[in-house]
Design a protein around this motif. Structure first.
Motif, PDB file in Angstrom:
ATOM      1  N   LEU A   1       8.238   7.237   6.991  1.00  0.00           N
ATOM      2  CA  LEU A   1       8.087   8.136   5.856  1.00  0.00           C
ATOM      3  C   LEU A   1       7.437   7.358   4.723  1.00  0.00           C
ATOM      4  CD1 LEU A   1       8.865  11.094   5.053  1.00  0.00           C
ATOM      5  CD2 LEU A   1      10.864  10.096   3.924  1.00  0.00           C
ATOM      6  N   ALA A   2       6.311   7.838   4.233  1.00  0.00           N
ATOM      7  CA  ALA A   2       5.574   7.160   3.173  1.00  0.00           C
ATOM      8  C   ALA A   2       5.606   7.993   1.897  1.00  0.00           C
ATOM      9  CB  ALA A   2       4.131   6.900   3.587  1.00  0.00           C
ATOM     10  N   GLU A   3       5.876   7.331   0.786  1.00  0.00           N
ATOM     11  CA  GLU A   3       5.853   7.985  -0.519  1.00  0.00           C
ATOM     12  C   GLU A   3       4.465   7.827  -1.125  1.00  0.00           C
ATOM     13  OE1 GLU A   3       7.974   7.555  -4.930  1.00  0.00           O
ATOM     14  OE2 GLU A   3       8.123   5.969  -3.424  1.00  0.00           O
TER      15      GLU A   3
ATOM     16  N   LEU B   1       8.690   3.787   3.321  1.00  0.00           N
ATOM     17  CA  LEU B   1      10.089   3.615   2.977  1.00  0.00           C
ATOM     18  C   LEU B   1      10.828   2.921   4.115  1.00  0.00           C
ATOM     19  CD1 LEU B   1      10.940   7.088   1.392  1.00  0.00           C
ATOM     20  CD2 LEU B   1       9.892   5.097   0.345  1.00  0.00           C
ATOM     21  N   GLU B   2      11.744   2.057   3.746  1.00  0.00           N
ATOM     22  CA  GLU B   2      12.622   1.462   4.737  1.00  0.00           C
ATOM     23  C   GLU B   2      13.597   2.527   5.237  1.00  0.00           C
ATOM     24  OE1 GLU B   2      12.345  -1.485   5.946  1.00  0.00           O
ATOM     25  OE2 GLU B   2      10.797  -2.226   4.563  1.00  0.00           O
ATOM     26  N   ALA B   3      14.194   2.281   6.397  1.00  0.00           N
ATOM     27  CA  ALA B   3      15.091   3.274   6.996  1.00  0.00           C
ATOM     28  C   ALA B   3      16.264   3.599   6.077  1.00  0.00           C
ATOM     29  CB  ALA B   3      15.598   2.776   8.350  1.00  0.00           C
ATOM     30  N   THR B   4      16.696   2.621   5.284  1.00  0.00           N
ATOM     31  CA  THR B   4      17.854   2.819   4.411  1.00  0.00           C
ATOM     32  C   THR B   4      17.492   3.290   3.000  1.00  0.00           C
ATOM     33  OG1 THR B   4      17.795   0.459   3.842  1.00  0.00           O
ATOM     34  CG2 THR B   4      19.243   1.117   5.657  1.00  0.00           C
TER      35      THR B   4
ATOM     36  N   ALA C   1      -3.888  -2.528   1.488  1.00  0.00           N
ATOM     37  CA  ALA C   1      -4.269  -1.748   0.315  1.00  0.00           C
ATOM     38  C   ALA C   1      -3.388  -0.511   0.159  1.00  0.00           C
ATOM     39  CB  ALA C   1      -5.738  -1.337   0.405  1.00  0.00           C
ATOM     40  N   ARG C   2      -2.911   0.033   1.269  1.00  0.00           N
ATOM     41  CA  ARG C   2      -2.084   1.226   1.219  1.00  0.00           C
ATOM     42  C   ARG C   2      -0.592   0.904   1.166  1.00  0.00           C
ATOM     43  NH1 ARG C   2      -4.219   6.230   2.551  1.00  0.00           N
ATOM     44  NH2 ARG C   2      -6.466   6.221   2.787  1.00  0.00           N
ATOM     45  N   GLY C   3      -0.251  -0.379   1.188  1.00  0.00           N
ATOM     46  CA  GLY C   3       1.135  -0.758   1.020  1.00  0.00           C
ATOM     47  C   GLY C   3       1.952  -0.780   2.295  1.00  0.00           C
ATOM     48  N   PHE C   4       1.310  -0.692   3.467  1.00  0.00           N
ATOM     49  CA  PHE C   4       2.050  -0.641   4.708  1.00  0.00           C
ATOM     50  C   PHE C   4       2.397  -2.022   5.253  1.00  0.00           C
ATOM     51  CE2 PHE C   4       0.116   3.638   4.983  1.00  0.00           C
ATOM     52  CZ  PHE C   4       1.278   4.348   5.157  1.00  0.00           C
ATOM     53  N   LEU C   5       1.617  -3.033   4.913  1.00  0.00           N
ATOM     54  CA  LEU C   5       1.876  -4.376   5.401  1.00  0.00           C
ATOM     55  C   LEU C   5       1.809  -5.354   4.228  1.00  0.00           C
ATOM     56  CD1 LEU C   5      -0.268  -4.529   8.674  1.00  0.00           C
ATOM     57  CD2 LEU C   5       2.200  -4.320   8.506  1.00  0.00           C
ATOM     58  N   PRO C   6       2.606  -6.388   4.232  1.00  0.00           N
ATOM     59  CA  PRO C   6       2.499  -7.393   3.162  1.00  0.00           C
ATOM     60  C   PRO C   6       1.237  -8.219   3.331  1.00  0.00           C
ATOM     61  CG  PRO C   6       4.083  -8.104   4.813  1.00  0.00           C
ATOM     62  CD  PRO C   6       3.681  -6.706   5.176  1.00  0.00           C
ATOM     63  N   PRO C   7       0.581  -8.636   2.260  1.00  0.00           N
ATOM     64  CA  PRO C   7      -0.600  -9.480   2.363  1.00  0.00           C
ATOM     65  C   PRO C   7      -0.270 -10.784   3.069  1.00  0.00           C
ATOM     66  CG  PRO C   7      -0.334  -8.619   0.140  1.00  0.00           C
ATOM     67  CD  PRO C   7       0.918  -8.298   0.877  1.00  0.00           C
ATOM     68  N   PRO C   8      -1.225 -11.329   3.845  1.00  0.00           N
ATOM     69  CA  PRO C   8      -0.946 -12.547   4.595  1.00  0.00           C
ATOM     70  C   PRO C   8      -0.923 -13.806   3.735  1.00  0.00           C
ATOM     71  CG  PRO C   8      -3.226 -11.870   4.917  1.00  0.00           C
ATOM     72  CD  PRO C   8      -2.555 -10.782   4.114  1.00  0.00           C
ATOM     73  N   HIS C   9      -1.432 -13.737   2.490  1.00  0.00           N
ATOM     74  CA  HIS C   9      -1.489 -14.942   1.665  1.00  0.00           C
ATOM     75  C   HIS C   9      -0.182 -15.155   0.921  1.00  0.00           C
ATOM     76  CE1 HIS C   9      -2.245 -11.941  -1.428  1.00  0.00           C
ATOM     77  NE2 HIS C   9      -3.261 -11.520  -0.708  1.00  0.00           N
ATOM     78  N   LYS C  10      -0.065 -16.310   0.276  1.00  0.00           N
ATOM     79  CA  LYS C  10       1.204 -16.709  -0.324  1.00  0.00           C
ATOM     80  C   LYS C  10       1.512 -15.946  -1.605  1.00  0.00           C
ATOM     81  CE  LYS C  10       1.292 -21.375   1.618  1.00  0.00           C
ATOM     82  NZ  LYS C  10       1.378 -22.838   1.315  1.00  0.00           N
ATOM     83  N   ASP C  11       0.477 -15.617  -2.377  1.00  0.00           N
ATOM     84  CA  ASP C  11       0.755 -14.895  -3.613  1.00  0.00           C
ATOM     85  C   ASP C  11       0.451 -13.408  -3.429  1.00  0.00           C
ATOM     86  OD1 ASP C  11      -2.036 -14.186  -5.020  1.00  0.00           O
ATOM     87  OD2 ASP C  11      -2.226 -16.148  -4.075  1.00  0.00           O
ATOM     88  N   PHE C  12       1.210 -12.580  -4.117  1.00  0.00           N
ATOM     89  CA  PHE C  12       1.091 -11.132  -4.004  1.00  0.00           C
ATOM     90  C   PHE C  12       0.590 -10.577  -5.330  1.00  0.00           C
ATOM     91  CE2 PHE C  12       4.012 -12.501  -0.835  1.00  0.00           C
ATOM     92  CZ  PHE C  12       3.923 -11.606   0.213  1.00  0.00           C
ATOM     93  N   ASP C  13      -0.468  -9.758  -5.280  1.00  0.00           N
ATOM     94  CA  ASP C  13      -0.981  -9.192  -6.528  1.00  0.00           C
ATOM     95  C   ASP C  13      -0.160  -8.000  -7.005  1.00  0.00           C
ATOM     96  OD1 ASP C  13      -1.720  -7.227  -4.758  1.00  0.00           O
ATOM     97  OD2 ASP C  13      -3.873  -7.560  -4.939  1.00  0.00           O
ATOM     98  N   ASP C  14       0.797  -7.559  -6.182  1.00  0.00           N
ATOM     99  CA  ASP C  14       1.732  -6.505  -6.578  1.00  0.00           C
ATOM    100  C   ASP C  14       3.135  -6.962  -6.211  1.00  0.00           C
ATOM    101  OD1 ASP C  14       3.272  -4.208  -6.979  1.00  0.00           O
ATOM    102  OD2 ASP C  14       1.639  -2.881  -6.401  1.00  0.00           O
TER     103      ASP C  14
END
Length: 288
Positions: A64-66, A77-80, A136-149
């Protein structure tokens, strides 16, 4: 989502809600699926109810995606997670009478066996480009060490937030998103990222598509004003010396450049010149 009971009457006690979920599946129509849930219903429960209502294959995995209007972000969304709690943070109009055109809604998406999300209506992409699209759509975390969000941090606490901001600052990345909020760290030196090239780069782009920048906030605000034809407000907050005044100047510069199509404006100079006077007056009023 509608804050309504089963008979269509508005509910104020929060005991019963109607979630409107739009399936984005290979063999599904664009019509929404209405499910009646409690306030504490989890995303897993909502997915089960929607799957049962649509008669979907229960052997497959769904997410389920918001979807939120600011930048059109899609967050799985996570299951919980509690969808109703998220909806209560939406604008009142999106809560009371939800339409997909309003920009706030939920999507039901099928998950691949490897844990990724299948994009039914997207053309075939290379693995690298597909990963970038998912990030870009928020489904996977970026592979690099720093996160722009900061919302993409795998573990969200004070230590991880500060460490992420510190890593980005070392790379001269002074801007970081927290959803649709921009966090700015004063570099106490000039950075060549405020010229007309950057104004043009961020013009008419969705928030989050490019590296975080204050021009992105100005651009989204400007085009939201033109599209909705209502006033917009940008709130700038921070400690003394954090760079609020300079950030205001950058915002005014970008907004006037967008409105004047890049030409110098006497209005900009007038506003910037009045800024210190207004700030002194505000400080005096605050002290009084």
């Amino acid at each position: 989502m509608s804050l309504m009971d089963g008979n269509g009457a508005a509910r104020q006690d929060g005991r019963s809600y109607i979630l409107q979920v739009y399936p984005r599946l290979a063999n599904a129509s664009d019509a929404c699926c209405n499910v009646k849930v409690t306030k504490d219903a989890t995303a897993a429960t909502v997915i089960q109810d929607v799957a049962a209502s649509l008669g979907l294959d229960t052997s497959k995995s769904y997410v389920l995606a918001e979807v939120k209007e600011c930048g059109g972000e899609e967050w799985v969304l996570e299951a919980t997670d509690l969808p109703v709690h998220r909806v209560l943070l939406w604008p009142r109009k999106a809560q009371d009478q939800h339409l997909q055109s309003e920009g706030f809604y939920f999507l039901l998406q099928e998950r691949n066996r490897d844990g990724t999300v299948r994009y039914v209506h997207l053309p075939a992409l290379s693995k690298e480009r597909e990963a970038q699209r998912l990030v870009a759509r928020g489904f996977l975390p970026p592979p690099h060490k720093d996160f722009d969000d900061l919302c993409n941090l795998p573990v969200l606490n004070e230590d991880t937030i500060l460490e992420n901001l510190r890593n980005r600052f070392r790379k001269k990345k002074i801007y970081t998103y927290a959803g649709s909020i921009l966090i700015a760290i004063n570099p106490f030196k000039f950075l060549p990222i405020y010229n007309p090239k950057y104004v043009k780069m961020y013009e008419n782009h969705q928030l989050g598509k490019l590296e975080p920048h204050i021009f992105a906030i100005a651009d989204v605000t400007y085009y939201a004003m033109l599209r909705k034809r209502i006033n917009q407000c940008i709130v700038i907050s921070g400690e003394s010396g954090s760079g609020k005044t300079q950030s205001t100047n950058f915002l005014i510069h970008c907004l006037t450049a967008l409105s004047q199509k890049g030409y110098a404006s006497g209005v900009e100079r007038t506003i910037l010149g009045a800024g210190p006077v207004l700030e002194v007056r505000h400080e005096c009023l605050t002290l009084l």
